[in-house]
Design a protein around this motif. Structure first.
Motif, PDB file in Angstrom:
ATOM      1  N   HIS A  58      30.851-104.943  12.275  1.00  0.00           N
ATOM      2  CA  HIS A  58      32.056-104.851  13.130  1.00  0.00           C
ATOM      3  C   HIS A  58      32.764-103.912  12.608  1.00  0.00           C
ATOM      4  O   HIS A  58      32.788-103.066  12.114  1.00  0.00           O
ATOM      5  N   PRO A  59      33.888-103.743  14.029  1.00  0.00           N
ATOM      6  CA  PRO A  59      34.547-103.187  14.305  1.00  0.00           C
ATOM      7  C   PRO A  59      35.778-103.422  13.045  1.00  0.00           C
ATOM      8  O   PRO A  59      36.666-101.801  12.228  1.00  0.00           O
ATOM      9  N   GLU A  60      35.949-104.154  12.339  1.00  0.00           N
ATOM     10  CA  GLU A  60      36.660-104.081  10.800  1.00  0.00           C
ATOM     11  C   GLU A  60      36.277-103.497   9.693  1.00  0.00           C
ATOM     12  O   GLU A  60      37.130-103.355   9.417  1.00  0.00           O
ATOM     13  N   ASP A  61      34.893-102.768  10.589  1.00  0.00           N
ATOM     14  CA  ASP A  61      34.046-102.260   8.814  1.00  0.00           C
ATOM     15  C   ASP A  61      34.124-101.114   8.914  1.00  0.00           C
ATOM     16  O   ASP A  61      34.062 -99.955   8.262  1.00  0.00           O
ATOM     17  N   SER A  62      35.469-100.443  10.294  1.00  0.00           N
ATOM     18  CA  SER A  62      35.373 -99.436  10.365  1.00  0.00           C
ATOM     19  C   SER A  62      36.137 -98.322   9.628  1.00  0.00           C
ATOM     20  O   SER A  62      37.184 -98.905   8.934  1.00  0.00           O
ATOM     21  N   SER A  63      36.086 -97.303   8.587  1.00  0.00           N
ATOM     22  CA  SER A  63      36.178 -97.156   7.594  1.00  0.00           C
ATOM     23  C   SER A  63      36.053 -95.578   7.532  1.00  0.00           C
ATOM     24  O   SER A  63      35.037 -95.217   7.213  1.00  0.00           O
ATOM     25  N   PHE A  64      36.406 -95.287   6.227  1.00  0.00           N
ATOM     26  CA  PHE A  64      35.905 -94.132   5.214  1.00  0.00           C
ATOM     27  C   PHE A  64      35.567 -94.440   4.149  1.00  0.00           C
ATOM     28  O   PHE A  64      36.236 -95.323   2.954  1.00  0.00           O
ATOM     29  N   TYR A  65      34.663 -94.067   3.896  1.00  0.00           N
ATOM     30  CA  TYR A  65      33.083 -94.473   2.123  1.00  0.00           C
ATOM     31  C   TYR A  65      33.146 -93.816   1.802  1.00  0.00           C
ATOM     32  O   TYR A  65      32.523 -92.151   2.184  1.00  0.00           O
ATOM     33  N   ILE A  66      33.007 -93.633   0.101  1.00  0.00           N
ATOM     34  CA  ILE A  66      32.969 -93.000  -0.423  1.00  0.00           C
ATOM     35  C   ILE A  66      32.288 -92.568  -1.600  1.00  0.00           C
ATOM     36  O   ILE A  66      32.245 -94.257  -1.563  1.00  0.00           O
ATOM     37  N   CYS A  67      31.146 -91.790  -1.975  1.00  0.00           N
ATOM     38  CA  CYS A  67      30.724 -91.912  -3.009  1.00  0.00           C
ATOM     39  C   CYS A  67      30.627 -91.177  -4.680  1.00  0.00           C
ATOM     40  O   CYS A  67      31.632 -90.513  -3.968  1.00  0.00           O
ATOM     41  N   SER A  68      30.381 -91.885  -5.654  1.00  0.00           N
ATOM     42  CA  SER A  68      30.337 -91.333  -7.114  1.00  0.00           C
ATOM     43  C   SER A  68      29.837 -91.108  -7.585  1.00  0.00           C
ATOM     44  O   SER A  68      29.089 -92.475  -7.731  1.00  0.00           O
ATOM     45  N   ALA A  69      29.206 -90.611  -8.376  1.00  0.00           N
ATOM     46  CA  ALA A  69      27.947 -90.302  -9.581  1.00  0.00           C
ATOM     47  C   ALA A  69      28.502 -89.503 -10.706  1.00  0.00           C
ATOM     48  O   ALA A  69      29.087 -88.667 -10.758  1.00  0.00           O
ATOM     49  N   ARG A  70      28.229 -90.733 -11.683  1.00  0.00           N
ATOM     50  CA  ARG A  70      28.180 -90.414 -13.037  1.00  0.00           C
ATOM     51  C   ARG A  70      26.862 -89.256 -13.813  1.00  0.00           C
ATOM     52  O   ARG A  70      25.768 -89.895 -13.845  1.00  0.00           O
ATOM     53  N   ASP A  71      27.478 -87.986 -13.836  1.00  0.00           N
ATOM     54  CA  ASP A  71      26.379 -87.243 -14.532  1.00  0.00           C
ATOM     55  C   ASP A  71      25.879 -87.546 -15.993  1.00  0.00           C
ATOM     56  O   ASP A  71      27.327 -88.353 -17.012  1.00  0.00           O
ATOM     57  N   GLN A  72      24.676 -88.198 -16.317  1.00  0.00           N
ATOM     58  CA  GLN A  72      25.033 -89.574 -17.508  1.00  0.00           C
ATOM     59  C   GLN A  72      24.682 -88.510 -19.052  1.00  0.00           C
ATOM     60  O   GLN A  72      24.968 -88.523 -19.876  1.00  0.00           O
ATOM     61  N   ARG A  73      24.421 -86.660 -18.646  1.00  0.00           N
ATOM     62  CA  ARG A  73      24.355 -85.867 -19.983  1.00  0.00           C
ATOM     63  C   ARG A  73      25.919 -86.116 -19.693  1.00  0.00           C
ATOM     64  O   ARG A  73      25.623 -85.224 -21.154  1.00  0.00           O
ATOM     65  N   THR A  74      26.709 -84.977 -19.177  1.00  0.00           N
ATOM     66  CA  THR A  74      27.853 -85.305 -19.482  1.00  0.00           C
ATOM     67  C   THR A  74      29.187 -85.832 -19.818  1.00  0.00           C
ATOM     68  O   THR A  74      30.398 -86.111 -19.970  1.00  0.00           O
ATOM     69  N   ASN A  75      28.415 -87.401 -18.664  1.00  0.00           N
ATOM     70  CA  ASN A  75      29.451 -88.641 -18.287  1.00  0.00           C
ATOM     71  C   ASN A  75      30.366 -88.252 -17.674  1.00  0.00           C
ATOM     72  O   ASN A  75      31.808 -88.817 -17.486  1.00  0.00           O
ATOM     73  N   THR A  76      30.522 -87.044 -16.481  1.00  0.00           N
ATOM     74  CA  THR A  76      32.024 -86.349 -15.519  1.00  0.00           C
ATOM     75  C   THR A  76      31.235 -87.020 -14.496  1.00  0.00           C
ATOM     76  O   THR A  76      30.069 -87.134 -14.126  1.00  0.00           O
ATOM     77  N   ILE A  77      32.221 -87.679 -13.631  1.00  0.00           N
ATOM     78  CA  ILE A  77      32.207 -87.951 -12.219  1.00  0.00           C
ATOM     79  C   ILE A  77      31.929 -86.572 -11.408  1.00  0.00           C
ATOM     80  O   ILE A  77      33.941 -86.374 -11.500  1.00  0.00           O
ATOM     81  N   TYR A  78      31.580 -87.221 -10.483  1.00  0.00           N
ATOM     82  CA  TYR A  78      31.309 -85.991  -9.555  1.00  0.00           C
ATOM     83  C   TYR A  78      32.060 -87.375  -7.674  1.00  0.00           C
ATOM     84  O   TYR A  78      31.206 -88.328  -7.673  1.00  0.00           O
ATOM     85  N   PHE A  79      32.232 -86.628  -6.880  1.00  0.00           N
ATOM     86  CA  PHE A  79      32.813 -87.113  -5.606  1.00  0.00           C
ATOM     87  C   PHE A  79      32.344 -87.101  -4.413  1.00  0.00           C
ATOM     88  O   PHE A  79      31.863 -85.558  -5.483  1.00  0.00           O
ATOM     89  N   GLY A  80      31.396 -87.519  -4.131  1.00  0.00           N
ATOM     90  CA  GLY A  80      31.022 -86.729  -2.330  1.00  0.00           C
ATOM     91  C   GLY A  80      32.418 -86.672  -1.340  1.00  0.00           C
ATOM     92  O   GLY A  80      33.422 -87.129  -2.441  1.00  0.00           O
ATOM     93  N   GLU A  81      31.554 -86.351  -0.350  1.00  0.00           N
ATOM     94  CA  GLU A  81      32.638 -85.644   0.520  1.00  0.00           C
ATOM     95  C   GLU A  81      32.850 -87.005   1.644  1.00  0.00           C
ATOM     96  O   GLU A  81      33.907 -86.676   2.246  1.00  0.00           O
ATOM     97  N   GLY A  82      32.515 -88.102   1.190  1.00  0.00           N
ATOM     98  CA  GLY A  82      33.011 -89.280   2.349  1.00  0.00           C
ATOM     99  C   GLY A  82      32.804 -89.459   4.008  1.00  0.00           C
ATOM    100  O   GLY A  82      31.946 -88.531   4.101  1.00  0.00           O
ATOM    101  N   SER A  83      32.596 -90.548   4.025  1.00  0.00           N
ATOM    102  CA  SER A  83      31.566 -90.731   5.611  1.00  0.00           C
ATOM    103  C   SER A  83      32.106 -91.905   6.089  1.00  0.00           C
ATOM    104  O   SER A  83      33.408 -92.872   6.222  1.00  0.00           O
TER     105      SER A  83
END
Lengths: 115, 114
Positions: free
Chosen positions: A85-110
């Protein structure tokens, strides 16, 4: 370069349709990924924690039937906005945790626009 | 693609000392955002800078956006133990293939020794 690829960057969909956003870790394995929504000039609002091979953990107030999350592999999580629905219009962004280093990296968003 | 480099990666300070983290973008930005993430927590929005050369203050925190809108800094005066966490910058692309994309820096992990 980006280590977390998020696709698409921009999407326009009609009200009532579903749209899928992908979050992919490129150089590492991520057992945990996070999905956020951001309103203008506001913080990232955590929607859910995506766990590889198991069900996502949703934050309070987030409809799990509307925002379907699938984390089928160690490098890919998807967010599907169902019956948008129009109210779902927004900026969505993900991040992922590198399980080896525990570092979090972000995507550039949608950017999602529902018309 | 757009890249945002953030330095330093780690900073250990004694309580009361100042702290600065820097971000540099490979492309011109429309705005830059700063976030703080406490250990075990999620990024919390601190501020957004939009104008070239902009300087904003929040109590002991001073944020700057460069004249060319490609770099930014966060400075904390007289750090306190409550300042510990990871500070992220995130730049919004201004044009071309980077337009609208939010690129996060790698973050600076701040530890404060009492």
């Amino acid at each position: 370069g980006a280590v977390v690829s998020q696709h698409p960057s921009w999407v326009i969909c009609k009200s009532g349709t579903s749209v899928k956003i992908e979050c992919r870790s490129l150089d590492f394995q991520a057992t945990t990924m996070f999905w956020y929504r951001q309103f203008p000039k506001q913080s990232l609002m955590l929607m859910a924690t995506s766990n590889e091979g198991s069900k996502a953990t949703y934050e309070q107030g987030v409809e799990k039937d509307k925002f379907l999350i699938n984390h089928a592999s160690l490098t890919l999580s998807t967010l599907t906005v169902t019956s948008a629905h129009p109210e779902d219009s927004s900026f969505y962004i993900c991040s992922a945790r590198d399980q080896r280093t525990n570092t979090i990296y972000f995507g550039e968003g949608s950017w999602l626009t529902v018309v | 693609g757009q890249q945002v480099m953030q330095i330093p990666q780690y900073q250990h300070v004694q309580e009361g000392e100042d702290f600065t983290t820097y971000c540099n973008s490979s492309t011109t930005l429309s705005n830059i955002q700063w976030y703080k993430q406490r250990p075990g927590g999620h990024p919390v929005f601190l501020i957004q800078l939009v104008k070239s050369g902009e300087v904003k203050k929040q109590k002991r925190l001073t944020f700057q956006f460069g004249e060319a809108k490609k770099n930014s800094s966060l400075h904390i005066t007289a750090t306190q133990t409550t300042d510990v966490g990871t500070y992220f910058c995130a730049g919004r692309g201004a044009g071309g293939t980077s337009y609208g994309k939010l690129t996060f820096g790698q973050g600076t992990i701040l530890t404060v020794h009492p």
